[in-house]
Design an enzyme around this catalytic site. Structure first.
Site, short mmCIF file in Angstrom:
data_model
loop_
_atom_site.label_atom_id
_atom_site.label_comp_id
_atom_site.label_asym_id
_atom_site.label_seq_id
_atom_site.Cartn_x
_atom_site.Cartn_y
_atom_site.Cartn_z
N GLY A 127 18.50 -5.20 29.72
CA GLY A 127 18.36 -4.32 28.74
C GLY A 127 17.12 -3.80 28.80
O GLY A 127 16.46 -2.72 28.58
N TRP A 136 26.56 2.82 24.69
CA TRP A 136 25.78 1.46 25.26
C TRP A 136 26.02 0.40 24.37
O TRP A 136 25.79 0.56 22.99
CB TRP A 136 24.29 1.71 25.62
CG TRP A 136 23.90 2.00 26.84
CD1 TRP A 136 23.54 1.41 27.93
CD2 TRP A 136 24.02 3.43 27.36
NE1 TRP A 136 23.39 2.03 28.93
CE2 TRP A 136 23.64 3.33 28.78
CE3 TRP A 136 24.36 4.68 27.07
CZ2 TRP A 136 23.49 4.29 29.91
CZ3 TRP A 136 24.64 5.79 28.11
CH2 TRP A 136 24.19 5.61 29.21
N TRP A 153 24.18 -2.98 23.47
CA TRP A 153 23.24 -3.39 22.46
C TRP A 153 22.62 -2.33 21.74
O TRP A 153 22.47 -2.39 20.36
CB TRP A 153 22.06 -4.36 23.01
CG TRP A 153 21.05 -3.62 24.04
CD1 TRP A 153 21.00 -2.65 24.46
CD2 TRP A 153 19.55 -4.49 23.88
NE1 TRP A 153 19.80 -2.32 25.10
CE2 TRP A 153 18.91 -3.61 24.81
CE3 TRP A 153 19.04 -5.74 23.38
CZ2 TRP A 153 17.79 -3.88 25.20
CZ3 TRP A 153 17.89 -5.69 23.77
CH2 TRP A 153 17.10 -4.90 24.59
N ASP A 154 22.58 -0.97 22.19
CA ASP A 154 22.35 0.08 21.23
C ASP A 154 23.40 0.29 20.14
O ASP A 154 22.81 0.37 18.87
CB ASP A 154 22.30 1.31 22.07
CG ASP A 154 21.47 1.53 23.24
OD1 ASP A 154 21.78 0.54 24.43
OD2 ASP A 154 20.55 2.47 23.23
N TYR A 203 21.21 9.66 27.86
CA TYR A 203 22.29 8.69 27.67
C TYR A 203 23.58 9.08 26.71
O TYR A 203 23.74 8.75 25.66
CB TYR A 203 21.67 7.37 26.94
CG TYR A 203 20.38 6.89 27.41
CD1 TYR A 203 20.38 6.38 28.71
CD2 TYR A 203 19.23 6.77 26.67
CE1 TYR A 203 19.14 5.94 29.45
CE2 TYR A 203 18.08 6.51 27.23
CZ TYR A 203 18.19 5.91 28.51
OH TYR A 203 16.90 5.30 29.22
N ASP A 226 15.35 -2.87 32.10
CA ASP A 226 15.52 -2.71 33.10
C ASP A 226 14.33 -2.79 34.26
O ASP A 226 14.83 -3.00 35.37
CB ASP A 226 16.28 -1.36 33.31
CG ASP A 226 17.24 -1.08 32.42
OD1 ASP A 226 17.67 -1.89 31.54
OD2 ASP A 226 17.77 0.00 32.47
N TYR A 258 25.81 11.32 33.40
CA TYR A 258 25.20 10.46 33.57
C TYR A 258 25.40 9.81 34.96
O TYR A 258 26.43 9.36 35.47
CB TYR A 258 25.19 9.50 32.62
CG TYR A 258 24.40 8.06 32.58
CD1 TYR A 258 23.29 7.93 32.31
CD2 TYR A 258 25.24 6.96 33.28
CE1 TYR A 258 22.49 6.68 32.43
CE2 TYR A 258 24.69 5.64 33.29
CZ TYR A 258 23.25 5.68 32.83
OH TYR A 258 22.48 4.62 32.96
N GLU A 283 11.82 7.08 22.38
CA GLU A 283 12.45 5.83 23.22
C GLU A 283 11.58 4.86 23.46
O GLU A 283 11.55 3.31 23.15
CB GLU A 283 13.23 6.10 24.44
CG GLU A 283 14.08 5.18 25.29
CD GLU A 283 14.43 5.62 26.61
OE1 GLU A 283 14.25 6.82 26.99
OE2 GLU A 283 15.18 4.81 27.23
N ARG A 292 9.81 7.00 34.22
CA ARG A 292 11.02 6.24 34.58
C ARG A 292 11.03 5.40 35.92
O ARG A 292 9.66 5.37 36.24
CB ARG A 292 12.26 7.48 35.17
CG ARG A 292 12.57 8.34 33.91
CD ARG A 292 13.41 7.38 32.88
NE ARG A 292 14.92 6.95 33.61
CZ ARG A 292 15.55 6.26 32.79
NH1 ARG A 292 15.60 5.66 31.50
NH2 ARG A 292 16.67 5.81 33.46
N TYR A 311 8.52 3.35 31.68
CA TYR A 311 9.74 2.50 31.09
C TYR A 311 9.98 0.97 31.21
O TYR A 311 9.63 0.41 32.42
CB TYR A 311 10.90 3.20 31.69
CG TYR A 311 12.24 2.72 31.84
CD1 TYR A 311 12.97 3.20 30.57
CD2 TYR A 311 12.82 2.21 32.77
CE1 TYR A 311 14.42 2.86 30.58
CE2 TYR A 311 14.29 1.63 32.78
CZ TYR A 311 14.83 2.22 31.60
OH TYR A 311 16.17 1.82 31.45
C1 2M8 Z 1 18.34 1.91 29.51
O1 2M8 Z 1 18.97 1.76 30.30
C2 2M8 Z 1 20.21 2.59 30.94
C3 2M8 Z 1 20.94 1.52 31.79
O2 2M8 Z 1 21.69 0.69 31.17
C4 2M8 Z 1 19.46 3.60 31.96
O3 2M8 Z 1 18.11 3.47 32.23
O4 2M8 Z 1 20.05 4.52 32.40
C5 2M8 Z 1 17.66 0.56 28.78
O5 2M8 Z 1 16.47 0.98 28.00
C6 2M8 Z 1 18.56 -0.08 27.98
O6 2M8 Z 1 18.25 -1.11 27.50
C7 2M8 Z 1 19.32 0.80 26.88
O7 2M8 Z 1 20.32 0.09 26.49
C8 2M8 Z 1 20.05 2.21 27.77
C9 2M8 Z 1 20.38 3.11 26.64
O8 2M8 Z 1 19.66 3.27 25.58
O9 2M8 Z 1 18.91 2.64 28.29
#
Ligand code: 2M8
Length: 451
Positions: free
Chosen positions: A179, A44, A46-47, A40, A181, A93, A417, A216, A373
């Site tokens: 969040g 992001w 809420w992160d 990532y 997903d 990404y 994670e 995933r 996940y």
């Molecule tokens: C995860 O989500 C992203 C898409 O937003 C992904 O899988 O690519 C989720 O766990 C999400 O809650 C989190 O904010 C993000 C980044 O940690 O990863």
């Protein structure tokens, strides 16, 4: 300092805190911190809130900077995007900025690259916690004043565009907005959606370059995620017109409980700032009432999602269904039912096969998968919210257990994670999965350790 799990001595606390700080420093990109080193690489939604808490005691300036950077991406209508993309990591990404096609959408700020959907609105309660830790209240006042207006606008967006019938519940338009997903709840939702695979735009996943496929989402879920993004971009993110025949509209309990808790937090912040908070109080009351009237499932002893397109509940037990403990919706009886559920084999396992609290999807749900996940693993941010929710409703001992379990997972396996909820693993199982050196795991560990 917070009272700690007895198993941690001072030296352990010291070394975990130092390692957590290292994770954040390594993931830091100047004004903001990436959720993970490679999986990532952008900022992001809420992160950013959880990460800010990890800096609050050691570097208050950086804590504020995380939120300021995120809100640079806020749209003119108040929508706070799920991702603010950095130019530096273009192409690393998927789906990246260009896939979202938000460029030129009138509401999007010109000087920020963002996706076109939002995420759980944690920022109100994060701000309030920052306020309680601010080293110099007077100097920080302009920051809090600015952020109060921004978060209020974000809530205004949710209550107008995502609650067209003024029910007090905001709907999410994509699993990524929850969040969480990959919950089995979304699988259940997808069975109701007409989907033509041949009309799907070509795409290439990047996540599987960093994490093995069994941990995933599956291909069929990703196809649906992309199908929905394609619908949104084709309608140019027009709201509310776009919702008329849009197939994924879900009122999810955690999202709305977070909204309610953030409303309350803004009321407190607003009082300090001497701003009007009347609307926030009305929203809180209405959302709490609607959570109980629409989303409470008496038989399952928790809250469940509601599909507002097909007018039906999605009766799947997930950790998200317990997060309403964070807000004022549950009464003492409902709170006791939820704690009983948390201590039951559905979450805690059995004496022969005990589980760490708290699995993201209940252990006895058919869609449960301990390493995939959001299908079962323990997530530190969920435990952190649950901890505060349990304390709010007077269940301090269980709250301590939720915190102790998360910290013990971190101590044993590192800053992953997510973690396998089963306490006893078979040979060859790792314990921690997804991205290693994950920022919110490190940040919330620091917050819990009072560092
Ligand atoms: C995860 O989500 C992203 C898409 O937003 C992904 O899988 O690519 C989720 O766990 C999400 O809650 C989190 O904010 C993000 C980044 O940690 O990863």
């Amino acid at each position: 300092m917070t009272d700690l799990p007895t198993s941690f001595d001072a030296a352990t606390v010291q070394s975990i805190a130092a390692a957590a700080r290292n994770v954040l420093n390594n993931n830091r990109q100047g004004a903001y911190t990436k959720p993970a080193p490679a999986l990532y690489p952008h900022q992001w939604n809420w992160d950013a809130g959880f990460i800010a808490l990890g800096y609050a005691r050691s570097d208050f300036h950086q804590a504020c900077s995380e939120l300021t950077a995120l809100f640079r991406g806020q749209w003119a209508n108040g929508m706070l995007p799920q991702i603010v993309f950095s130019v530096q990591h273009v192409g690393k990404y998927f789906p990246g900025y260009f896939f979202w096609e938000t460029r030129g959408v009138p509401e999007k700020p010109r000087n920020a690259r963002t996706s076109g959907i939002t995420m759980p609105p944690v920022h109100g309660f994060i701000l309030n916690r920052l306020l309680s830790l601010a080293p110099d209240l007077k100097a920080s006042r302009p920051f809090f004043r600015r952020m109060f207006d921004r978060v209020l606008l974000q809530h205004q967006y949710l209550y107008s565009y995502r609650d067209p019938e003024r029910e007090g519940l905001a709907f999410i338009c994509h699993p990524w907005e929850s969040g969480m997903d990959n919950l089995p709840s979304w699988e259940e939702m997808f069975t109701q959606i007409q989907f033509d695979p041949s009309a799907l735009p070509p795409y290439e996943r990047r996540d599987l370059e960093h994490v093995d496929a069994p941990y995933r989402p599956r291909r069929q879920s990703y196809d649906r995620y992309i199908f929905l993004v394609d619908l949104l971009r084709k309608q140019r993110y027009r709201e509310p017109e776009g919702w008329a025949d849009y197939p994924f509209q879900v009122q999810e309990p955690m999202f709305n409980a977070i909204l309610s808790n953030s409303n309350e937090a803004l009321v407190e912040l607003g009082r300090w700032l001497k701003c009007d908070t009347g609307r926030l109080q009305e929203w809180t009351a209405q959302t709490n009432q609607a959570l109980n009237a629409r989303l409470w499932d008496e038989k399952r002893s928790c809250y469940v999602s509601y599909d507002r397109v097909n007018r039906r509940h999605i009766p799947i037990v997930t950790a998200g269904g317990l997060i309403p403990l964070l807000c004022g919706a549950p009464n003492a009886r409902q709170a006791a039912q939820m704690t009983a559920l948390l201590k039951s084999p559905s979450f805690a396992g059995t004496t022969e096969r005990p589980a760490w609290l708290c699995a993201s999807t209940a252990l006895d749900e058919p869609g449960f998968d301990p390493q995939r996940y959001w299908r079962g693993p323990v997530w530190v941010n969920m435990n952190w919210m649950l901890y505060h929710g349990l304390r709010r409703h007077g269940h301090a001992a269980l709250a301590d257990r939720v915190r102790a379990d998360a910290l013990e997972l971190v101590r044993r396996f590192g800053f992953w994670e997510y973690y396998d909820p089963w306490k006893e693993l078979s040979a060859g199982e790792a314990g921690g999965y997804g991205a290693d050196r994950f920022s919110w795991t490190a940040a919330l560990t620091l917050e819990w350790l009072g560092r």
